[in-house]
Design a protein around this motif. Structure first.
Motif, short mmCIF file in Angstrom:
data_model
loop_
_atom_site.label_atom_id
_atom_site.label_comp_id
_atom_site.label_asym_id
_atom_site.label_seq_id
_atom_site.Cartn_x
_atom_site.Cartn_y
_atom_site.Cartn_z
N THR A 151 0.83 -1.20 0.00
CA THR A 151 0.00 0.00 0.00
C THR A 151 0.87 1.26 0.00
O THR A 151 0.62 2.20 -0.76
CB THR A 151 -0.94 0.01 1.22
N VAL A 152 1.89 1.24 0.85
CA VAL A 152 2.81 2.39 0.89
C VAL A 152 3.49 2.57 -0.46
O VAL A 152 3.55 3.67 -1.02
CB VAL A 152 3.88 2.21 1.99
N GLY A 158 2.25 6.17 -7.01
CA GLY A 158 1.19 7.00 -7.55
C GLY A 158 1.49 8.48 -7.42
O GLY A 158 1.20 9.26 -8.33
N MET A 159 2.06 8.87 -6.30
CA MET A 159 2.40 10.28 -6.11
C MET A 159 3.40 10.74 -7.17
O MET A 159 3.32 11.86 -7.66
CB MET A 159 2.96 10.52 -4.71
N SER B 89 -12.74 -0.30 -11.14
CA SER B 89 -12.80 -0.02 -12.58
C SER B 89 -11.57 0.73 -13.04
O SER B 89 -11.03 0.49 -14.13
CB SER B 89 -14.05 0.80 -12.92
N TYR B 90 -11.12 1.65 -12.17
CA TYR B 90 -9.92 2.41 -12.51
C TYR B 90 -8.74 1.46 -12.70
O TYR B 90 -8.05 1.50 -13.72
CB TYR B 90 -9.61 3.43 -11.41
N ILE B 91 -8.54 0.61 -11.71
CA ILE B 91 -7.40 -0.32 -11.77
C ILE B 91 -7.53 -1.26 -12.96
O ILE B 91 -6.56 -1.50 -13.69
CB ILE B 91 -7.29 -1.10 -10.45
N ASP B 92 -8.75 -1.76 -13.18
CA ASP B 92 -8.95 -2.65 -14.33
C ASP B 92 -8.61 -1.95 -15.64
O ASP B 92 -7.97 -2.53 -16.52
CB ASP B 92 -10.41 -3.14 -14.37
N PHE B 93 -9.04 -0.70 -15.74
CA PHE B 93 -8.72 0.05 -16.96
C PHE B 93 -7.21 0.13 -17.17
O PHE B 93 -6.70 -0.11 -18.26
CB PHE B 93 -9.30 1.46 -16.90
N HIS B 157 -3.51 4.72 -8.91
CA HIS B 157 -2.47 4.83 -9.93
C HIS B 157 -1.30 3.91 -9.59
O HIS B 157 -0.77 3.19 -10.45
CB HIS B 157 -2.01 6.28 -10.01
N GLY B 158 -0.90 3.93 -8.33
CA GLY B 158 0.21 3.10 -7.90
C GLY B 158 -0.11 1.62 -7.99
O GLY B 158 0.73 0.81 -8.40
N MET B 159 -1.34 1.26 -7.64
CA MET B 159 -1.72 -0.16 -7.71
C MET B 159 -1.65 -0.67 -9.15
O MET B 159 -1.25 -1.81 -9.39
CB MET B 159 -3.14 -0.37 -7.16
N VAL B 160 -2.02 0.18 -10.08
CA VAL B 160 -1.91 -0.21 -11.48
C VAL B 160 -0.45 -0.55 -11.80
O VAL B 160 -0.15 -1.60 -12.37
CB VAL B 160 -2.40 0.92 -12.42
N GLY B 161 0.45 0.34 -11.41
CA GLY B 161 1.86 0.14 -11.69
C GLY B 161 2.41 -1.13 -11.07
O GLY B 161 3.23 -1.82 -11.68
#
Lengths: 205, 205
Positions: A151-152, A158-159, B89-93, B157-161
């Motif tokens: 998560t961090v 993301g930042m 949905s954001y992450i899926d996209f 955004h970070g989770m996508v990455g």
DNA sequence: TGTACATCAGTGAACGCGCGTTCACTGATGTAC
DNA sequence: TGTACATCAGTGAACGCGCGTTCACTGATGTAC
């Protein structure tokens, strides 16, 4: 006064490639541009990188090493302040090495698995983040620990993505209803304070 | 049976370019490849895009439009469940449109400010995220609201990455000390549960 | 220590390709009278 | 309604470029005897 045999070409190529990548963008990094900038014949790099993608992977690996160095806290009793400082270093790295960071996390190197050293280095970087956090939290449960670390990491990652676009979205023609501009400006003007608030939230959860 | 004048070429070019970008990667998207795939002469696209970067900007704009559509909740009383669904949905996209997503947030289109429509569309996407959140939170203070929205956005955004690299970091040679692999697998196997936990943490903070 | 030889790392010419962009052009469309 | 003409959107040839990669090569280095 160059000798025919360089002796240390591979390391020099990687370091030179890293410079080109960051300075001109990874699209401009090519085996030929690298050879030129390294004052070496066009085909010399092929002694050390079988394909262009292998070169990209090497630059990405180098990037993870630098990120690891920038982020990893080499001490025993990590405080919240240390952790925030390390987090800020992560974001700074991403902002100051935007092109390299893109190469590391983007779709350019499609399949990490083909480059074991890249995987290893990337994983080590993540490990150092977990270590930072675990030393600070004294949390024992590995699942909780690595979950919070992800998560961090996601937040920091993301930042980078968002703050990077900060200036770019500055625009008079369209005033965002809620002003992501002014918000990101506010955040980045005192990043440690923002990080403290958000990170403690995540850590305590 | 084609007429000399197409009538709707620009829209068709953008849609075709979006397909190429996602299918082959943005590096393979060129004015020539686009013309070829659109069954139009090599120079026809120049009627509609002055430079290659303008084409990239158009594809990125199209991407933000799609993201907006995928994420924005068109209803009055947003629940936590709605919000989590929108976040997923954001992450899926991001995961399903990796190349386009990279183009939207990477360094390829260097200066958004040169493309007002791109800035406007990107900002609208962010606005819709804030709107989702505000409808759910009933928070009035704009600073708090947009601050929390940024945090949520950064996390997604970070989770996508990170999730994107999930499979790529799967590797037998190196077992990460804390296993980001197994952690990301655990998270992505029940993304809504993970999002609920983390998002409520951020929102309540 | 000296020599023959294998191995290694870098060279330079060459291949074929796709690209961005320009230019003079042509065919279709829209409009003024 | 008909015609002249401006405008617009697409064509096709051509330019010059940098690229990835191959190939036969050459000079330097290391090693066995």
């Amino acid at each position: 006064m160059k000798s025919y045999h360089h002796g240390n070409l591979k390391e020099e190529l990687i370091s030179c490639a890293s410079v080109i990548c960051e300075r001109d963008g990874y699209a401009k990094l090519s085996i030929r541009s690298l050879a030129k900038e390294s004052n070496v014949s066009q085909t010399a790099p092929y002694r050390h990188f079988k394909t262009k993608e292998e070169l990209y992977a090497a630059v990405a690996t180098e990037g993870f090493k630098k990120l690891h160095t920038a982020v990893f806290l080499q001490k025993q009793n990590v405080t919240l302040d240390d952790f925030i400082k390390s987090s800020k270093s992560y974001i700074d790295f991403g902002l100051q090495n935007a092109n390299t960071y893109d190469l590391m996390f983007g779709t350019v190197v499609g399949n990490f698995a083909e480059y074991p050293e890249l995987v290893e280095t990337a994983n080590k970087t993540f490990d150092s983040l977990v270590l930072n956090l675990s030393s600070f939290l004294k949390e024992k449960d590995e699942n909780i620990l690595s979950g919070k670390s992800i998560t961090v990491w996601a937040l920091l990652h993301g930042m980078v993505g968002i703050l990077r676009k900060q200036v770019l979205t500055e625009n008079d023609n369209y005033t965002s209803e809620f002003g992501p501009m002014s918000t990101t400006k506010r955040i980045s003007s005192d990043l440690p304070a923002y990080l403290e608030k958000v990170l403690t939230g995540i850590i305590k959860a």
